[in-house]
Scaffold this motif. Structure first.
Motif, PDB file in Angstrom:
ATOM      1  N   PRO A  12     -15.210 -24.925 -18.179  1.00 37.98           N
ATOM      2  CA  PRO A  12     -16.664 -25.111 -18.166  1.00 37.98           C
ATOM      3  C   PRO A  12     -17.111 -26.085 -17.069  1.00 37.98           C
ATOM      4  O   PRO A  12     -18.129 -25.860 -16.411  1.00 37.98           O
ATOM      5  CB  PRO A  12     -16.971 -25.673 -19.557  1.00 37.98           C
ATOM      6  N   GLU A  13     -16.330 -27.128 -16.849  1.00 43.13           N
ATOM      7  CA  GLU A  13     -16.670 -28.117 -15.823  1.00 43.13           C
ATOM      8  C   GLU A  13     -16.609 -27.506 -14.421  1.00 43.13           C
ATOM      9  O   GLU A  13     -17.488 -27.760 -13.590  1.00 43.13           O
ATOM     10  CB  GLU A  13     -15.723 -29.323 -15.907  1.00 43.13           C
ATOM     11  N   TRP A  15     -16.937 -24.364 -13.656  1.00 40.82           N
ATOM     12  CA  TRP A  15     -18.027 -23.398 -13.507  1.00 40.82           C
ATOM     13  C   TRP A  15     -19.350 -24.135 -13.250  1.00 40.82           C
ATOM     14  O   TRP A  15     -20.147 -23.711 -12.408  1.00 40.82           O
ATOM     15  CB  TRP A  15     -18.122 -22.477 -14.712  1.00 40.82           C
ATOM     16  N   ALA A  16     -19.592 -25.237 -13.940  1.00 43.20           N
ATOM     17  CA  ALA A  16     -20.816 -26.013 -13.705  1.00 43.20           C
ATOM     18  C   ALA A  16     -20.863 -26.502 -12.260  1.00 43.20           C
ATOM     19  O   ALA A  16     -21.914 -26.442 -11.605  1.00 43.20           O
ATOM     20  CB  ALA A  16     -20.891 -27.185 -14.683  1.00 43.20           C
ATOM     21  N   GLU A  17     -19.735 -26.959 -11.734  1.00 39.70           N
ATOM     22  CA  GLU A  17     -19.661 -27.388 -10.336  1.00 39.70           C
ATOM     23  C   GLU A  17     -19.902 -26.209  -9.400  1.00 39.70           C
ATOM     24  O   GLU A  17     -20.593 -26.326  -8.394  1.00 39.70           O
ATOM     25  CB  GLU A  17     -18.311 -28.040 -10.041  1.00 39.70           C
ATOM     26  N   GLU A  19     -21.667 -23.562  -9.987  1.00 37.42           N
ATOM     27  CA  GLU A  19     -23.094 -23.224 -10.014  1.00 37.42           C
ATOM     28  C   GLU A  19     -23.887 -24.150  -9.095  1.00 37.42           C
ATOM     29  O   GLU A  19     -24.824 -23.708  -8.429  1.00 37.42           O
ATOM     30  CB  GLU A  19     -23.637 -23.298 -11.441  1.00 37.42           C
ATOM     31  N   ARG A  20     -23.507 -25.414  -9.023  1.00 39.59           N
ATOM     32  CA  ARG A  20     -24.170 -26.352  -8.104  1.00 39.59           C
ATOM     33  C   ARG A  20     -23.824 -26.030  -6.651  1.00 39.59           C
ATOM     34  O   ARG A  20     -24.683 -26.065  -5.779  1.00 39.59           O
ATOM     35  CB  ARG A  20     -23.766 -27.792  -8.420  1.00 39.59           C
ATOM     36  N   ARG A  58     -14.462 -20.382 -19.242  1.00 36.47           N
ATOM     37  CA  ARG A  58     -15.480 -19.425 -18.821  1.00 36.47           C
ATOM     38  C   ARG A  58     -14.740 -18.253 -18.183  1.00 36.47           C
ATOM     39  O   ARG A  58     -13.881 -18.450 -17.322  1.00 36.47           O
ATOM     40  CB  ARG A  58     -16.456 -20.031 -17.817  1.00 36.47           C
TER      41      ARG A  58
END
Length: 115
Positions: A12-13, A15-17, A19-20, A58
């Protein structure tokens, strides 16, 4: 979508990165030169073998038609061919993001929506 369903597994971490940043560049990419992917049928084995310590992931679903010649099918395990992407994954390449959680008993089961 055309062809088999293809996924890249990430935390998840990460994927969040992505997305940024607009792209997924896994830790081993610089050394190996490609992004490891799996078909739907290979996911449980990939999670069990390579992500045994993860309880949440993810599953990034990619459309093979969008990946063109950068997607190659290569033998990774004896007798097993896996999809490898010879470039980072752009977030625009991701058609769907599925959340996977390890079962309370430790089993690896895919989300029911995928099967």
């Amino acid at each position: 979508m055309s062809g088999p369903r293809i996924f890249h597994l990430t935390t998840p971490e990460a994927w969040a990165e992505a997305e940024r940043a607009g792209r997924v560049v896994p830790a081993g990419f610089e050394h190996e030169g490609f992004v490891h992917c799996s078909t739907l049928e290979q996911l449980t084995g990939t999670i069990s073998r390579h992500l045994a310590g993860e309880d949440e992931l993810r599953l990034l679903e990619l459309d093979p038609a969008d990946l063109g010649e950068d997607l190659r099918w290569e033998e990774s395990r004896p007798g097993e061919v896996y999809p490898h992407l010879y470039r980072p994954i752009e977030t625009a390449d991701v058609r769907a993001v599925w959340t996977w959680h390890r079962d309370p008993d430790g089993a690896v089961r895919l989300p029911s929506e995928l099967t």
